[in-house]
Write a protein that holds these residues in place. Structure first.
Motif: not given
Lengths: 364, 364
Positions: A83-84, A108-109, A111, A134, A137-142
């Motif tokens: 988890f970020p 995933d960033s 930031e 990603d 799923l389209g949740r997190v992840g580039v």
């Protein structure tokens, strides 16, 4: 203690089934050469984390800093925070954890990566990082491809961080029906091509961490994947049955509940509702079921308030009296576990051990 | 502490709004001559229970024995356990509570009343009893008329128990639209006729306890009703707004959350999901909303996993960055509160007090 002495509602676990579940996944991972870093979000218990480590798990996975803190008690060599982690106070707490176990964060960033790098340097620790991608799923992840490569490059440049590989969660594959199998094929190709791209770029990808409950026992079919982090397999639940990842007899955990009213004809009310089971509905289904009643599969547990469960017993095939007890396999054991302070481990009808849900409610 | 220093996800409460909410219901009950026995299931906190008592509440309501134990700390004179207590161990615990405060139990069967009577006699305490009657929800409660009279007679005959009156929960009235108002009219007639029947039978009904969130400020319109036990009014939530029982600006509690990913275009992901908000959906609605985002009402918080909240920001009318924080009014504050260890009481942007959710997770 006999099961009849356990106060309700309570989570009861059949230890024989649980041990079989633990063994099955440990064996699978060993046989297929997959690193097993089980997600502790399901059991949230130090005792079970220890058992997983004893059975060969290489480390543990958590979702939150508070869970990482709780799981230190199990003395893992290695903790993946999947988890970020964002925020100064949380990063400070995470660095304290990293002084006691190797910590890896999936993010995933830039930031998220940059403050993590700053915190690691200030604390003089080294944090492993998995670049989250990603895969559908389209949740997190580039997205795979250039964004993923750019994220990896950036992680590699930041001091205090060690790029260890990639993480993904194919939560878009809901089961392994024909369409699901095709999706698995595409996933394998995708992950294979991601790995190839890293190789061409001369970047070592030590860890390729992925998988999900429906795909668990097919993880070895995903090209390049070398780590799994399953959670639910310890207990399983109605959702696991529903997605085809276990059989009904593999469900180790149930909620023990008591009938507290039968004043409405054709209905019993039990002493547990959404505060006991969570209000999670059955996945892949429009069925209004709040759980499976072991003692009366024909009964329909169709509605909950916070403290009340409504069970239609029209087709139960048996009578119930106030005071009768039933065991109910919940839709989603992870969120149900989070609502309980302790768990009763049963050997047959006898309580063999009682354990605390150590990481219960660690939202931060 | 400034709000920016509060770790997320966390429940933040606007104390000005909360105090106004507390005052409004205390005033309403006083002006209408209704006994106020607030249900503590919403806040689960000793500190807030004390405030309710200071503002004139005659006692407190709880659903579970464990909640009764926790609420003893608030030193209520009187505790209503609005749930049939079944099981030997639970009854013993309840008798221990009854040695420290007057305890009343709402129940709907002789099967619950008899063991309660036995326990009361063994413990040499006196337990008040409300006969629960079903006025339309079909959950617990005997039907009005002969079954209710029979239950009352039976309670009156059991030693250790004192018949105090009746309890009901009109949860079938979802709002006060035209149909809801007609239902209120029928409810008033029904309760009036129940009271008349008891009078004819020469049975004193000291307490007529009822009401629900949608009907709260119309409780005085129910003939014979003399006690209310509202819970949600302390904070309110999207469901309270939805049923027309408060305005948006009366919502005192929100979940403070942080944006942890924006890797999917048009979407932000926040660090809270069903483990933070609960998966309770909006009542009276097919809308897939998991909560109202104060900073961007146009954003759509439409989906949750355990730790992830999916927010569609296409129509948010503003940009978000990783690390940004939002406040989200949950659908159902009671179940959300049950997922948190503590609450941050805010005066403007400053944390004025932090309190513990004392009765959190007391399922038994």
């Amino acid at each position: 203690m006999h099961i009849s002495e356990v106060e309700t509602p309570a989570i009861v676990v059949d230890l024989d089934i649980m041990e079989r579940n633990l063994g099955r996944v440990a064996d699978y991972a060993r046989e297929r050469g997959l690193r097993l870093r089980p997600h502790t979000k399901t059991h949230k218990s130090v005792r079970l984390a220890r058992r997983q480590l004893e059975l060969g798990a290489a480390g543990l996975t958590v979702a939150k800093t508070g869970e990482a803190e709780a799981m230190l008690e199990a003395e893992p060599e290695d903790l993946l925070v999947a988890f970020p982690i964002v925020g100064r106070a949380k990063l400070e707490r995470l660095m304290a954890v990293a002084r006691r176990a190797r910590v890896t964060v999936a993010l995933d960033s830039i930031e998220v990566a940059r403050p993590l790098s700053d915190a690691a340097q200030a604390a003089r620790v080294e944090i492993g990082v998995l670049a989250e991608t990603d895969v559908g799923l389209g949740r997190v992840g580039v997205p795979p491809g250039r964004p993923l490569m750019a994220l990896a490059e950036c992680i590699r440049m930041l001091h205090g961080l060690v790029f260890e590989g990639i993480a993904f969660y194919p939560g878009h594959i809901k089961n392994l029906d024909e369409a699901g199998q095709r999706a698995m094929g595409r996933l394998s190709e995708l992950v294979g091509s991601i790995c190839a791209t890293f190789r061409s770029a001369g970047i070592e990808v030590k860890i390729v961490s992925g998988g999900s409950t429906p795909t668990l026992f097919h993880s070895h079919e995903i090209e390049g994947l070398n780590e799994i982090r399953p959670g639910t397999y310890v207990f399983n639940d109605m959702n696991t049955v529903r997605v085809g990842a276990c059989r009904m007899e593999d469900c180790a955990a149930a909620i023990l509940a008591t009938v507290i009213s039968k004043s409405v004809p054709g209905q019993i009310v039990i002493d547990g509702g959404s505060k006991t089971f969570s209000s999670d509905r059955l996945v892949n289904s429009s069925e209004e079921s709040c759980g499976y009643i072991v003692e009366a599969p024909g009964a329909r547990f169709h509605k909950m308030n916070e403290e009340h469960g409504f069970v239609d017993v029209t087709n139960a095939g048996r009578e119930f009296e106030v005071g009768d007890r039933v065991r109910i396999v919940p839709n989603h054991i992870c969120v149900a576990m989070n609502l309980h302070e302790r768990v009763y481990g049963m050997r047959g009808e006898h309580v063999e051990e009682v354990w605390k849900v150590d990481a219960r409610g660690k939202v931060q």
